[in-house]
Motif scaffolding. Structure first.
Motif, PDB file in Angstrom:
ATOM      1  N   UNK A  17       0.829  -1.202   0.000  1.00  0.00           N
ATOM      2  CA  UNK A  17       0.000   0.000   0.000  1.00  0.00           C
ATOM      3  C   UNK A  17       0.870   1.261   0.000  1.00  0.00           C
ATOM      4  N   UNK A  18       1.930   1.241   0.796  1.00  0.00           N
ATOM      5  CA  UNK A  18       2.805   2.411   0.890  1.00  0.00           C
ATOM      6  C   UNK A  18       3.509   2.672  -0.429  1.00  0.00           C
ATOM      7  N   UNK A  19       3.949   1.628  -1.113  1.00  0.00           N
ATOM      8  CA  UNK A  19       4.569   1.785  -2.431  1.00  0.00           C
ATOM      9  C   UNK A  19       3.589   2.467  -3.386  1.00  0.00           C
ATOM     10  N   UNK A  20       2.337   1.980  -3.401  1.00  0.00           N
ATOM     11  CA  UNK A  20       1.331   2.550  -4.291  1.00  0.00           C
ATOM     12  C   UNK A  20       1.039   4.008  -3.940  1.00  0.00           C
ATOM     13  N   UNK A  21       0.910   4.298  -2.643  1.00  0.00           N
ATOM     14  CA  UNK A  21       0.601   5.659  -2.207  1.00  0.00           C
ATOM     15  C   UNK A  21       1.725   6.620  -2.572  1.00  0.00           C
ATOM     16  N   UNK A  22       2.960   6.210  -2.337  1.00  0.00           N
ATOM     17  CA  UNK A  22       4.099   7.069  -2.644  1.00  0.00           C
ATOM     18  C   UNK A  22       4.258   7.253  -4.159  1.00  0.00           C
ATOM     19  N   UNK A  23       4.091   6.175  -4.910  1.00  0.00           N
ATOM     20  CA  UNK A  23       4.221   6.275  -6.357  1.00  0.00           C
ATOM     21  C   UNK A  23       3.161   7.172  -6.963  1.00  0.00           C
ATOM     22  N   UNK A  24       1.910   7.018  -6.526  1.00  0.00           N
ATOM     23  CA  UNK A  24       0.827   7.852  -7.036  1.00  0.00           C
ATOM     24  C   UNK A  24       1.044   9.317  -6.671  1.00  0.00           C
TER      25      UNK A  24
END
Length: 262
Positions: A17-24
């Protein structure tokens, strides 16, 4: 150490989730930065750099987590047991030593202070942030609670200095900010205090009765939540201030285009 299936997957899913949040967030900040007035664009670009660095490091953290544990069938059921490859906490601290100083620079940049004041604040607050991370690392990698308490206390000293500067020296600059964003900039200082407070609380997990798998899960999930709030959420707040100040500079909303005007 042995993790249950749910414990392992909770941490793994939190990292994902953190990867997705940071990437977005990184894509959003970089693609919208051109809409921001040049005077405040640096703040949004720094926000983009912060979450891009965090996204990269969380990919490494995610991979390290999966390398550190292997699915094993035991008499009591299926569990995840440690492998010969230890989980690498350094990735998280490598991220923090780069991104945490940039977080205070985001706030300074969006305020568009006079160059001498901005430089002084950036060096002092950024330097204190680096020192805070460096002092926290020896306790993080120690299994001795006495050592953890020592370095927790030492790392809190620069943290308290940062809070002092944010809540005192920056207050004198608020009067020179546009009235429409003065309250939001003031609150941004408290937002740093609130989001950064998650880190020392998560750090305490092994020292307040949690042990073994429970402590590890609480630590990793706590740090991940803190990173999303302190980097992606704080960056969006800084963006909102920069967007409002840009509208005040240009006299029109960022999303307004003459061909679509009613």
């Amino acid at each position: 150490m042995e993790l249950s299936l749910s414990q392992f997957e909770l941490v793994s899913n939190m990292f994902s989730f953190t990867i997705a949040a940071m990437g977005a967030a990184a894509l959003f900040f970089f693609f919208t930065s051109f809409q921001i007035h040049p005077k405040y664009r640096l703040a949004v670009l720094v926000s983009g750099v912060v979450v891009a660095l965090a996204c990269y490091h969380y990919v490494r953290i995610y991979d390290s987590w999966h390398d550190a544990y292997a699915l094993t069938e035991t008499e009591s059921g299926v569990v995840f047991q440690e492998t010969a490859t230890p989980f690498n906490d350094y990735y998280r601290y490598a991220d923090w030593i780069l991104t945490v100083p940039l977080l205070v620079i985001e706030l300074i940049a969006v305020m568009a202070l006079a160059a001498p004041i901005a430089r002084s604040l950036s060096w002092r607050l950024g330097g204190a942030a680096v020192l805070m991370i460096i002092l926290g690392y020896p306790g993080e990698i120690s299994s001795d609670n006495g050592t953890r308490w020592l370095f927790w206390g030492l790392s809190m000293l620069p943290f308290l200095y940062i809070l002092f500067v944010l809540l005192t020296e920056l207050s004198t600059s608020l009067a020179r900010q546009p009235e429409d964003v003065r309250g939001r900039i003031s609150f941004a200082r408290y937002l740093i205090v609130i989001t950064w407070s998650f880190y020392p609380i998560a750090y305490l997990a092994p020292m307040i009765g949690l042990s073994g798998a429970n402590a590890e899960v609480a630590l990793q999930v706590g740090y991940s939540i803190a990173d999303v709030l302190a980097k992606a959420a704080f960056g969006l707040y800084i963006y909102s201030i920069a967007a409002t100040k840009s509208e005040l500079e240009t006299g029109e909303a960022l999303s307004a285009h003459s061909e679509y005007a009613a």
